[in-house]
Write a protein that holds these residues in place. Sequence first.
Motif, PDB file in Angstrom:
ATOM      1  N   GLU A   1      -7.929 -95.212  28.731  1.00 35.05           N
ATOM      2  CA  GLU A   1      -8.083 -95.696  27.243  1.00 35.05           C
ATOM      3  C   GLU A   1      -7.549 -94.497  26.557  1.00 35.05           C
ATOM      4  OE1 GLU A   1      -8.763 -98.371  26.008  1.00 35.05           O
ATOM      5  OE2 GLU A   1      -8.831 -99.195  28.153  1.00 35.05           O
ATOM      6  N   THR A   2      -7.667 -93.017  26.930  1.00 35.81           N
ATOM      7  CA  THR A   2      -7.047 -92.119  26.419  1.00 35.81           C
ATOM      8  C   THR A   2      -5.406 -92.033  26.225  1.00 35.81           C
ATOM      9  OG1 THR A   2      -8.978 -90.856  26.536  1.00 35.81           O
ATOM     10  CG2 THR A   2      -6.871 -89.413  26.246  1.00 35.81           C
TER      11      THR A   2
ATOM     12  N   ASP B   1      -0.050 -95.540  22.143  1.00 29.13           N
ATOM     13  CA  ASP B   1       0.021 -96.455  21.003  1.00 29.13           C
ATOM     14  C   ASP B   1       0.294 -95.834  19.718  1.00 29.13           C
ATOM     15  OD1 ASP B   1       0.026 -98.410  22.664  1.00 29.13           O
ATOM     16  OD2 ASP B   1      -2.199 -99.002  22.525  1.00 29.13           O
ATOM     17  N   ASN B   2      -0.112 -94.294  20.003  1.00 24.92           N
ATOM     18  CA  ASN B   2      -0.086 -93.788  18.218  1.00 24.92           C
ATOM     19  C   ASN B   2       1.304 -92.883  18.119  1.00 24.92           C
ATOM     20  OD1 ASN B   2      -2.605 -94.079  16.797  1.00 24.92           O
ATOM     21  ND2 ASN B   2      -3.229 -94.152  18.727  1.00 24.92           N
TER      22      ASN B   2
ATOM     23  N   TYR C   1      -4.190 -94.855  24.156  1.00 24.09           N
ATOM     24  CA  TYR C   1      -4.476 -94.535  22.952  1.00 24.09           C
ATOM     25  C   TYR C   1      -3.152 -93.570  22.303  1.00 24.09           C
ATOM     26  CZ  TYR C   1      -6.142 -92.121  18.569  1.00 24.09           C
ATOM     27  OH  TYR C   1      -6.129 -91.917  17.185  1.00 24.09           O
TER      28      TYR C   1
END
Length: 136
Positions: A13-14, A20-21, A17
Motif C-alpha cells: 500500500e505504501t 500514485d502521487n 501510494y
Amino acid sequence: MKNNDFNFRQDVETVRYVLDNKVKITIILTDPVSYGLMISKYELESRIRNANELCNYFCDIFTDDYGTEKIRRVIWDISTVAYMINKEWFETMEISCPRIKEDTSFKLTKFRHKIKFVQRLNSNKIYDDLFSKIMK
C-alpha cells in the motif's frame, strides 16, 4: 510484469501510494538487478581481510540473511547508497509509472508520469568504491 521484491511486498500500500502521487523515484528491483551484487566470501577475504578492524569484522559476519555461513551472497543495501554516490554505475530506463495490481505485480501503462527503473548495475565499480572507503 512479475514482482518478487521482498521489501516491496512488505508494504504494498505504501508503494502504491508513492507511485500514485507522482514522486520522482528510481526503482532498483532485487531480482534481477541487485542480484548483480553477488560476492563470494573468498573475494571479500582476499580484498579486505586485515586492512583494519572494520574489514575483519565485515569478513567475520559474512553470512546469509538467516545467520548461516554462505560462500556467495548479495549485500543488498549497498545498491541504493551506490546509486546516490554515482549514477553512472547504473543503467536506467525511464518508463510510464506502472500500476500495482492486487497480486502485487506491475501493470505497465503508457500515459502516467515517468519514473526510472534500474536495468543493470556495475558491481565491480560499486564494490571497488565500497572497499576503498572502508579500508581507510
